[in-house]
Scaffold this motif. Structure first.
Motif, mmCIF file in Angstrom:
data_model
loop_
_atom_site.group_PDB
_atom_site.id
_atom_site.type_symbol
_atom_site.label_atom_id
_atom_site.label_comp_id
_atom_site.label_asym_id
_atom_site.label_seq_id
_atom_site.Cartn_x
_atom_site.Cartn_y
_atom_site.Cartn_z
ATOM 1 N N LEU A 163 91.684 50.651 72.205
ATOM 2 C CA LEU A 163 92.421 49.493 72.722
ATOM 3 C C LEU A 163 93.488 49.106 71.703
ATOM 4 N N LYS A 171 91.788 42.107 73.654
ATOM 5 C CA LYS A 171 91.118 43.399 73.487
ATOM 6 C C LYS A 171 89.614 43.218 73.295
ATOM 7 N N SER A 172 89.225 42.275 72.436
ATOM 8 C CA SER A 172 87.798 42.061 72.177
ATOM 9 C C SER A 172 87.078 41.538 73.423
ATOM 10 N N LEU A 175 86.487 44.504 75.748
ATOM 11 C CA LEU A 175 85.390 45.374 75.323
ATOM 12 C C LEU A 175 84.040 44.708 75.582
ATOM 13 N N SER A 176 83.927 43.418 75.289
ATOM 14 C CA SER A 176 82.649 42.723 75.484
ATOM 15 C C SER A 176 82.294 42.616 76.961
ATOM 16 N N PRO A 183 81.824 42.057 69.996
ATOM 17 C CA PRO A 183 82.803 41.763 68.941
ATOM 18 C C PRO A 183 83.028 40.270 68.814
ATOM 19 N N THR A 192 89.429 39.990 65.186
ATOM 20 C CA THR A 192 88.856 41.306 64.893
ATOM 21 C C THR A 192 89.511 41.847 63.628
ATOM 22 N N ASN A 196 85.342 47.870 66.482
ATOM 23 C CA ASN A 196 84.069 47.744 67.200
ATOM 24 C C ASN A 196 84.011 48.835 68.257
ATOM 25 N N ASP A 212 87.502 48.838 70.096
ATOM 26 C CA ASP A 212 88.363 47.658 69.960
ATOM 27 C C ASP A 212 88.836 47.631 68.514
#
Length: 426
Positions: A163, A171-172, A175-176, A183, A192, A196, A212
């Motif tokens: 990402l 981005k975080s 991903l989560s 993250p 971040t 991650n 991420d």
């Protein structure tokens, strides 16, 4: 703590000493030589362990010294070689010589190994030096010193998808939402600060690893912000998901953000400009996002796949993940590319042999060079035959003649390594 760069010291084990011994049997009291060879010193071997994700362990242990080989024994018994010292590293670790910068190994697959510091060979026992002229030699070698060096380890994460995007574009959060990764998420830049990883599963049993990575800013290719810490991890990914804040929530232009990030990737490594990429137009649940999306699509053209999403509300995520999985299926599994632009390989670790040099320090003549210094370390000076052999080899190498040319005279002190002796002219 995520650690992706460390410097450590490694040393191969020294070889075991050869032995001077003779057969002393009941009916053969004056038998021939029977001193065995020393065993080989252990190598320092780096092995990839897919269970590791960071170089954190090397923050606390920075010195790795392998075991020496066993000494030779009487009755022609050779010493046992030492077992290799195995150092576990995570997938994606590049090993460089700290002094020369040479890439020693690029380790990417589970179980892959590379010898980083070779152990020294065992010294020869006196059974190896018997000749018709000297059938009972009092000569044995010390073991060869093992290789030693400082090496730099650099970890570049192995992920299918990376990402990329400016800080705080989501981005975080993305991903989560699509994986079990957790993250840190916050309403400020550089929430971040370390990569991650998350496993993303789509239907039909397909899955991929998504990373991420810390956000980019202008000048990242020169190390500004978290530039280099971020960019090294992009090199390993097969596909980039470019996350863009389509709402322009911080007053930035989504298209200019897109261009700037791609420019940073290109200026860091030309190869990254050709890396397959899809755009995740994030924050579509916010005002002005729809209008900005139309302008964005018009500016990037039809060749760039753009997927409107909202990581917060999960809008459009299914379509994005399916498209990513389909694109990954199309990308062939090609050899990873190392920093020097060649196919990843394990490099043979060798110390180039240097000719000896002579310099004067006050009243002492210093003879320096890898070969002569190793000769000193491997000579057992407690035996007269070994001393004569040592002098003969120096003469054959031209050391005596070179000392005379530099003005050495009878009785002058000569130092090689840790050994000092008087120069004998003749």
């Amino acid at each position: 703590m995520f650690v992706d760069q460390v410097k450590i010291y490694v040393k191969g084990g020294d070889g075991g000493k050869g032995m001077v011994a003779f057969r002393r049997e009941k009916y053969e009291p004056s038998g021939g030589p029977a001193g065995g060879d020393g065993g080989r010193g252990a190598d320092v071997v780096f092995r990839v362990d897919e269970g590791l994700r960071t170089l954190m362990d090397f923050r606390y242990q920075k010195h790795f010294k392998a075991s020496r080989g066993e000494n030779g024994r009487s009755k022609s018994q050779h010493g046992k070689g030492a077992d290799a010292l195995v150092v576990r590293v995570p997938p994606g670790t590049t090993v460089r010589d700290a002094d020369t910068g040479q890439v020693l190994a690029d380790l990417v697959r589970h179980g892959q190994e590379a010898v980083i510091a070779k152990g020294g060979r065992g010294g020869r026992g006196n059974i190896r030096f018997a000749t018709p002229k000297n059938p009972a030699p009092h000569v044995a070698e010390n073991g060869e010193p093992g290789e030693e060096r400082w090496v730099e380890l650099e970890l570049k994460l192995l992920a299918d998808v990376g990402l990329v995007g400016y800080p705080s574009v989501g981005k975080s959060t993305l991903l989560s939402t699509v994986s079990a990764a957790k993250p840190k998420i916050g309403a400020y830049h550089f929430t971040t600060i370390a990569p991650n990883l998350g496993m993303v599963e789509v239907e039909e049993g397909r899955s991929f690893v998504m990373a991420d990575l810390p956000g980019l800013i202008e000048g990242a290719h020169e190390g500004v912000g978290l530039g280099h810490q971020f960019l090294r991890h992009v090199e390993r990914t097969k596909l980039l998901v470019h996350v863009v804040d389509m709402a322009g929530s911080e007053g930035r232009d989504p298209y200019q953000d897109y261009l700037q990030i791609n420019e940073e990737l290109k200026r860091y490594r030309e190869l990254l400009a050709d890396r397959p990429q899809v755009v995740a137009a994030n924050k579509m649940d916010l005002p002005e996002a729809a209008d900005n999306l139309e302008l964005f699509r018009a500016e990037v053209g039809e060749d760039v796949p753009v997927f409107p999403i909202s990581a917060a509300t999960r809008e459009g995520l299914k379509e994005l993940l399916y498209a990513v999985a389909d694109r990954l299926d199309e990308i062939p599994d090609e050899p990873l590319i190392a920093d020097h632009g060649e196919e990843v390989k394990v490099y043979k670790s060798e110390v180039p042999e240097e000719p000896f040099t002579i310099r004067r320090e006050n009243e002492i003549f210093l003879v320096e060079g890898a070969r002569v210094e190793k000769l000193v370390k491997m000579t057992n000076f407690q035996y007269e035959d070994s001393v004569r052999r040592f002098a003969h080899i120096l003469k054959r190498m031209g050391v005596d003649e070179a000392l005379r040319e530099r003005g050495a005279q009878e009785g002058d002190t000569v130092r090689i390594g840790d050994m000092e002796f008087d120069f004998q002219d003749g």
